[in-house]
Motif scaffolding. Structure first.
Motif, PDB file in Angstrom:
ATOM      1  N   GLY A  79       0.780  -1.231   0.009  1.00 55.55           N
ATOM      2  CA  GLY A  79      -0.057   0.159  -0.180  1.00 55.55           C
ATOM      3  C   GLY A  79       1.004   1.186  -0.059  1.00 55.55           C
ATOM      4  O   GLY A  79       0.283   2.175  -0.191  1.00 55.55           O
ATOM      5  N   MET A  80       2.174   1.313   0.343  1.00 54.77           N
ATOM      6  CA  MET A  80       2.874   2.618   0.281  1.00 54.77           C
ATOM      7  C   MET A  80       2.785   2.984  -0.911  1.00 54.77           C
ATOM      8  O   MET A  80       3.490   2.470  -1.792  1.00 54.77           O
ATOM      9  CB  MET A  80       4.319   2.294   1.049  1.00 54.77           C
ATOM     10  CG  MET A  80       4.262   1.857   2.494  1.00 54.77           C
ATOM     11  SD  MET A  80       3.628   0.030   2.599  1.00 54.77           S
ATOM     12  CE  MET A  80       5.037  -0.642   1.297  1.00 54.77           C
ATOM     13  N   GLY A  81       2.683   4.397  -0.986  1.00 58.34           N
ATOM     14  CA  GLY A  81       2.850   5.060  -2.426  1.00 58.34           C
ATOM     15  C   GLY A  81       1.744   4.203  -3.756  1.00 58.34           C
ATOM     16  O   GLY A  81       2.340   4.921  -4.824  1.00 58.34           O
ATOM     17  N   VAL A  82       0.958   3.605  -3.333  1.00 59.68           N
ATOM     18  CA  VAL A  82       0.135   3.189  -4.589  1.00 59.68           C
ATOM     19  C   VAL A  82      -0.795   4.405  -4.999  1.00 59.68           C
ATOM     20  O   VAL A  82      -1.393   4.085  -6.178  1.00 59.68           O
ATOM     21  CB  VAL A  82      -0.628   1.805  -4.041  1.00 59.68           C
ATOM     22  CG1 VAL A  82       0.172   0.713  -3.860  1.00 59.68           C
ATOM     23  CG2 VAL A  82      -1.723   2.068  -3.074  1.00 59.68           C
ATOM     24  N   SER A  83      -0.750   5.326  -4.297  1.00 59.96           N
ATOM     25  CA  SER A  83      -1.743   6.333  -4.830  1.00 59.96           C
ATOM     26  C   SER A  83      -3.472   6.188  -4.662  1.00 59.96           C
ATOM     27  O   SER A  83      -3.604   4.706  -4.648  1.00 59.96           O
ATOM     28  CB  SER A  83      -1.746   7.000  -6.119  1.00 59.96           C
ATOM     29  OG  SER A  83      -2.261   6.243  -7.157  1.00 59.96           O
ATOM     30  N   LYS A  84      -4.206   6.982  -4.592  1.00 60.64           N
ATOM     31  CA  LYS A  84      -5.380   6.741  -4.298  1.00 60.64           C
ATOM     32  C   LYS A  84      -6.451   6.465  -5.702  1.00 60.64           C
ATOM     33  O   LYS A  84      -7.481   6.468  -5.571  1.00 60.64           O
ATOM     34  CB  LYS A  84      -6.008   7.866  -3.519  1.00 60.64           C
ATOM     35  CG  LYS A  84      -5.663   7.947  -2.062  1.00 60.64           C
ATOM     36  CD  LYS A  84      -6.340   9.066  -1.363  1.00 60.64           C
ATOM     37  CE  LYS A  84      -5.910   9.008   0.119  1.00 60.64           C
ATOM     38  NZ  LYS A  84      -4.578   9.652   0.479  1.00 60.64           N
ATOM     39  N   GLU A  85      -5.786   6.536  -6.864  1.00 62.49           N
ATOM     40  CA  GLU A  85      -6.283   6.286  -8.026  1.00 62.49           C
ATOM     41  C   GLU A  85      -6.857   4.891  -7.890  1.00 62.49           C
ATOM     42  O   GLU A  85      -6.063   3.992  -7.414  1.00 62.49           O
ATOM     43  CB  GLU A  85      -5.557   6.466  -9.310  1.00 62.49           C
ATOM     44  CG  GLU A  85      -4.871   7.900  -9.420  1.00 62.49           C
ATOM     45  CD  GLU A  85      -4.022   8.289 -10.531  1.00 62.49           C
ATOM     46  OE1 GLU A  85      -4.028   7.170 -11.340  1.00 62.49           O
ATOM     47  OE2 GLU A  85      -3.365   9.233 -10.556  1.00 62.49           O
ATOM     48  N   LYS A  86      -7.793   4.724  -8.666  1.00 67.14           N
ATOM     49  CA  LYS A  86      -8.380   3.163  -8.693  1.00 67.14           C
ATOM     50  C   LYS A  86      -7.398   2.335  -9.525  1.00 67.14           C
ATOM     51  O   LYS A  86      -6.805   2.499 -10.677  1.00 67.14           O
ATOM     52  CB  LYS A  86      -9.674   3.279  -9.516  1.00 67.14           C
ATOM     53  CG  LYS A  86     -10.327   2.151  -9.780  1.00 67.14           C
ATOM     54  CD  LYS A  86     -11.609   1.887 -10.500  1.00 67.14           C
ATOM     55  CE  LYS A  86     -12.498   0.646 -10.247  1.00 67.14           C
ATOM     56  NZ  LYS A  86     -12.073  -0.335 -10.710  1.00 67.14           N
ATOM     57  N   PRO A  87      -6.868   1.270  -8.859  1.00 65.47           N
ATOM     58  CA  PRO A  87      -5.824   0.343  -9.550  1.00 65.47           C
ATOM     59  C   PRO A  87      -6.304  -0.242 -10.650  1.00 65.47           C
ATOM     60  O   PRO A  87      -7.581  -0.679 -10.737  1.00 65.47           O
ATOM     61  CB  PRO A  87      -5.319  -0.718  -8.382  1.00 65.47           C
ATOM     62  CG  PRO A  87      -6.735  -0.580  -7.367  1.00 65.47           C
ATOM     63  CD  PRO A  87      -7.455   0.822  -7.407  1.00 65.47           C
ATOM     64  N   THR A  88      -5.589  -0.604 -11.395  1.00 67.91           N
ATOM     65  CA  THR A  88      -5.636  -1.183 -12.720  1.00 67.91           C
ATOM     66  C   THR A  88      -5.963  -2.772 -12.527  1.00 67.91           C
ATOM     67  O   THR A  88      -6.848  -3.426 -13.268  1.00 67.91           O
ATOM     68  CB  THR A  88      -4.846  -1.206 -13.831  1.00 67.91           C
ATOM     69  OG1 THR A  88      -3.288  -1.563 -13.348  1.00 67.91           O
ATOM     70  CG2 THR A  88      -4.898   0.188 -14.156  1.00 67.91           C
ATOM     71  N   LEU A  89      -5.515  -3.377 -11.427  1.00 75.76           N
ATOM     72  CA  LEU A  89      -5.688  -4.757 -10.847  1.00 75.76           C
ATOM     73  C   LEU A  89      -6.234  -4.655  -9.478  1.00 75.76           C
ATOM     74  O   LEU A  89      -5.742  -3.850  -8.814  1.00 75.76           O
ATOM     75  CB  LEU A  89      -4.329  -5.506 -10.998  1.00 75.76           C
ATOM     76  CG  LEU A  89      -3.523  -5.588 -12.116  1.00 75.76           C
ATOM     77  CD1 LEU A  89      -2.096  -6.211 -12.071  1.00 75.76           C
ATOM     78  CD2 LEU A  89      -4.276  -6.134 -13.207  1.00 75.76           C
ATOM     79  N   ASP A  90      -7.070  -5.833  -9.411  1.00 76.83           N
ATOM     80  CA  ASP A  90      -7.504  -5.863  -7.986  1.00 76.83           C
ATOM     81  C   ASP A  90      -6.507  -6.505  -7.136  1.00 76.83           C
ATOM     82  O   ASP A  90      -6.741  -7.819  -6.753  1.00 76.83           O
ATOM     83  CB  ASP A  90      -8.873  -6.547  -7.998  1.00 76.83           C
ATOM     84  CG  ASP A  90      -9.655  -6.261  -6.741  1.00 76.83           C
ATOM     85  OD1 ASP A  90      -9.180  -5.634  -6.069  1.00 76.83           O
ATOM     86  OD2 ASP A  90     -10.884  -6.512  -6.699  1.00 76.83           O
ATOM     87  N   VAL A  91      -5.567  -6.010  -6.949  1.00 79.69           N
ATOM     88  CA  VAL A  91      -4.309  -6.526  -5.922  1.00 79.69           C
ATOM     89  C   VAL A  91      -4.885  -6.967  -4.448  1.00 79.69           C
ATOM     90  O   VAL A  91      -4.537  -8.080  -4.011  1.00 79.69           O
ATOM     91  CB  VAL A  91      -3.226  -5.517  -5.822  1.00 79.69           C
ATOM     92  CG1 VAL A  91      -2.120  -6.208  -5.279  1.00 79.69           C
ATOM     93  CG2 VAL A  91      -2.608  -5.285  -7.458  1.00 79.69           C
ATOM     94  N   LEU A  92      -5.632  -5.687  -3.902  1.00 79.54           N
ATOM     95  CA  LEU A  92      -6.048  -5.963  -2.535  1.00 79.54           C
ATOM     96  C   LEU A  92      -6.877  -7.145  -2.339  1.00 79.54           C
ATOM     97  O   LEU A  92      -6.697  -7.942  -1.423  1.00 79.54           O
ATOM     98  CB  LEU A  92      -6.833  -4.723  -2.121  1.00 79.54           C
ATOM     99  CG  LEU A  92      -7.170  -4.590  -0.875  1.00 79.54           C
ATOM    100  CD1 LEU A  92      -5.886  -4.846   0.119  1.00 79.54           C
ATOM    101  CD2 LEU A  92      -7.748  -3.389  -0.373  1.00 79.54           C
ATOM    102  N   ALA A  93      -7.678  -7.382  -3.251  1.00 80.50           N
ATOM    103  CA  ALA A  93      -8.555  -8.733  -3.291  1.00 80.50           C
ATOM    104  C   ALA A  93      -7.980  -9.868  -3.144  1.00 80.50           C
ATOM    105  O   ALA A  93      -8.175 -10.731  -2.492  1.00 80.50           O
ATOM    106  CB  ALA A  93      -9.856  -8.478  -4.231  1.00 80.50           C
ATOM    107  N   TYR A  94      -6.853  -9.975  -4.094  1.00 80.53           N
ATOM    108  CA  TYR A  94      -6.195 -11.069  -4.080  1.00 80.53           C
ATOM    109  C   TYR A  94      -5.294 -11.233  -2.905  1.00 80.53           C
ATOM    110  O   TYR A  94      -5.262 -12.347  -2.534  1.00 80.53           O
ATOM    111  CB  TYR A  94      -5.205 -10.980  -5.369  1.00 80.53           C
ATOM    112  CG  TYR A  94      -4.320 -12.112  -5.329  1.00 80.53           C
ATOM    113  CD1 TYR A  94      -4.561 -13.566  -5.755  1.00 80.53           C
ATOM    114  CD2 TYR A  94      -2.931 -12.275  -5.070  1.00 80.53           C
ATOM    115  CE1 TYR A  94      -3.802 -14.653  -5.619  1.00 80.53           C
ATOM    116  CE2 TYR A  94      -2.090 -13.215  -4.999  1.00 80.53           C
ATOM    117  CZ  TYR A  94      -2.578 -14.398  -5.242  1.00 80.53           C
ATOM    118  OH  TYR A  94      -1.916 -15.856  -5.295  1.00 80.53           O
TER     119      TYR A  94
END
Length: 189
Positions: A79-94
């Motif tokens: 999460g550090m520095g990923v920015s608040k923009e909507k990610p292109t991949l659902d990394v968090l869910a994985y």
């Protein structure tokens, strides 16, 4: 042997915020991890910071790439520095589906507050400061300041996680038990 001391993967960064993942990866190395990887999206490759030689630096472009990178890791810090923009991949869910410790910090906490699904991870650790705690609790920060301990416990229960609320006194909530730590130095600022 390096494999006896676990493999930490720091996952995050964006073009203007690569310093936070570089610091986190260096801290994992200094703390004694046997192996440390700093994984970031391929689009961040040109902004990668200078790192200690020991840090492994894989890049990913697709979810399959990321799944391969994470396949043998013992801990993921996200999460550090990923920015608040909507990610292109659902990394968090994985990440929330994995059965290894996942530490969520920085903008990853913002994305977690927007995550609507449940998770099966039993070793989730959240590291908010007060503003991030207010976002996770969906409460104004002034309300959080009135009763920080209640909100730390509430967020820990809401996300089924251990919460480490950073501040002059660090509050750790694990299984509804709160502990307080007043340690550190000005270098931590």
């Amino acid at each position: 042997h390096k494999y006896d001391f676990k493999h930490v993967c720091v996952l995050g960064g964006s073009p203007s915020m690569m310093g936070s993942v570089a610091l986190s990866a260096s801290a994992a190395l200094a703390a004694g991890a046997g192996l440390v990887s700093l994984a970031t999206h391929l689009s961040n490759s040109s902004t990668m910071r200078s790192l200690p030689y020991e840090i492994i630096t894989p890049f990913y472009e697709t979810m399959d790439d990321l799944i391969n990178i994470l396949s043998n890791k013992d801990v993921v810090v996200y999460g550090m520095g990923v920015s608040k923009e909507k990610p292109t991949l659902d990394v968090l869910a994985y990440l929330l589906s994995l059965d290894i410790p996942i530490i969520v910090d920085g903008d990853g906490l913002f994305h977690l507050s927007k995550h609507t699904g449940s998770h099966s991870n039993t070793a989730l650790i959240l590291t908010p400061h007060l503003k991030e705690l207010s976002i996770l609790a969906n409460v104004d920060m002034q309300e959080v300041r009135k009763d920080v301990i209640t909100y730390v416990k509430e967020v820990a229960n809401m996300y089924q996680a251990t919460v480490i609320c950073k501040g002059p006194t660090t509050i750790v909530c694990h299984k509804n038990q709160a502990s307080f730590y007043r340690v550190g130095n000005s270098g931590l600022a």
